[in-house]
Design an enzyme around this catalytic site. Structure first.
Site, PDB file in Angstrom:
ATOM      1  N   HIS A  44       0.827  -1.206   0.000  1.00  0.00           N
ATOM      2  CA  HIS A  44       0.000   0.000   0.000  1.00  0.00           C
ATOM      3  C   HIS A  44       0.861   1.256   0.000  1.00  0.00           C
ATOM      4  O   HIS A  44       0.491   2.278   0.578  1.00  0.00           O
ATOM      5  CB  HIS A  44      -0.949  -0.005   1.194  1.00  0.00           C
ATOM      6  N   MET A 175      -4.856  -4.752   9.099  1.00  0.00           N
ATOM      7  CA  MET A 175      -5.114  -5.952   8.307  1.00  0.00           C
ATOM      8  C   MET A 175      -6.404  -5.829   7.522  1.00  0.00           C
ATOM      9  O   MET A 175      -7.360  -5.184   7.944  1.00  0.00           O
ATOM     10  CB  MET A 175      -5.184  -7.185   9.200  1.00  0.00           C
TER      11      MET A 175
END
Length: 336
Positions: A44, A175
């Site tokens: 990311h 997560m």
């Protein structure tokens, strides 16, 4: 895999982003991509940069909007609208707003609708923890996960993060509800590796541990079977209902383009109600216990989530940030 310096990564990405926004904003945005990769969250960070450029070109994200608009509020609870603007910049604004409200009210919840992809959930939790707060942040996504019992994409791989302030370095758990984030699968597919477990389907509907086949089909399975599926559905409904934003169903499937996510930023000010020195002592006893556990064969032991974050940052500053050659080439091409 190649290694690039943090400053070089920011400089190259700033050039590409400057086509869509002023240079100061572009540099800050580039710092978010590079910072996420610096922290070891490669799925990311810079890996997402080429896709974000495409989102701005296609209109999925409006680069002219970098601030959200307040819709309503009562005490420590507020609702904001991002108007499909630049996701990470607006998410930072919302995290900071939640921190401000928590200083006044002890606890705050900011709900946001119509935001673009915010990249890394943990970034906003860490903002809260580094400000001495506890944080919980979550977002829904497009329908890129196969709900337990189904055969097609039917819920989102909806990330959630928990963050806790700590003198030795804030702790953060970040997560998604699949075994692997889709960005991680993309990196592993580029590297040619295989997963340690089957966590998605190929185009024929067969379970597979081949990340190339899963990224092709875009059919991921939830972690822990029905439990991950239930968690995904509840994150989706909570974020969408409180913000009166889009659910994963309304955002659509990955092929439709991921536009208009619903997000939630919860911030708690523990120092307002407890002795933080005692809380710190309690936390350190638990972390020390975990660190002393004898490692299972082939494993490196147990650490609290985010405990080694500063070591990762330092390593990547010294050797450079790892990035696939394909991603780096796209970054260089955008800077021309």
């Amino acid at each position: 895999m190649i290694y690039v310096t943090y400053d070089e990564a920011i400089a190259k990405m700033t050039k590409g982003l400057s086509r869509f926004m002023d240079e100061a904003t572009a540099a800050h945005f580039a710092g978010i991509f590079a910072g996420n990769s610096l922290d070891g969250v490669y799925s990311h960070g810079m890996n997402r940069y080429p896709r974000y450029l495409e989102d701005m070109k296609s209109g999925l994200c409006d680069p002219s909007v970098t601030q959200a608009e307040k819709v309503s509020g009562l005490g420590g609870l507020e609702v904001w609208d991002a108007h499909f603007g630049v996701g990470p910049l607006i998410a930072e604004q919302m995290a900071q707003r939640a921190i401000e409200l928590a200083r006044t009210h002890g606890i705050a919840c900011v709900a946001l609708r119509n935001n673009s992809h915010w990249l890394r959930a943990g970034r906003y939790g860490l903002m809260m923890a580094d400000a001495g707060m506890m944080g919980i942040c979550m977002t829904n996504t497009c329908m890129n996960l196969v709900a337990y019992g189904a055969k097609e994409p039917s819920t989102g791989n909806n990330p959630i993060t928990f963050a806790i302030p700590r003198r030795a370095g804030s702790l953060v758990m970040d997560m998604a509800v699949s075994q692997y984030a889709f960005g991680k699968l993309e990196i592993m597919a580029q590297e040619g590796g295989m997963l340690d477990t089957a966590c998605g389907y190929d185009l024929e509907g067969n379970l597979t541990n081949d990340p190339r086949k899963i990224t092709q089909s875009k059919l991921m399975t939830p972690m822990a079977l029905w439990k991950g599926s239930a968690l995904s559905i509840m994150i989706d409904l909570m974020t969408a209902m409180l913000s009166l934003g889009r659910t994963s169903l309304e955002i659509g499937k990955p092929g439709d383009g991921e536009k208009g996510m619903s997000q939630m930023f919860i911030c708690m000010n523990p120092a307002a109600v407890i002795d933080m020195d005692k809380a710190e002592e309690q936390m350190e006893r638990t972390v020390a216990f975990l660190n002393r556990l004898e490692p299972k064969e082939g494993m490196s032991g147990v650490h609290a989530p985010g405990e080694n974050l500063e070591k990762t940052r330092q390593r990547n500053r010294e050797r450079g940030i790892p990035v696939t050659e394909g991603t780096w080439q796209k970054i260089l091409d955008s800077a021309v």
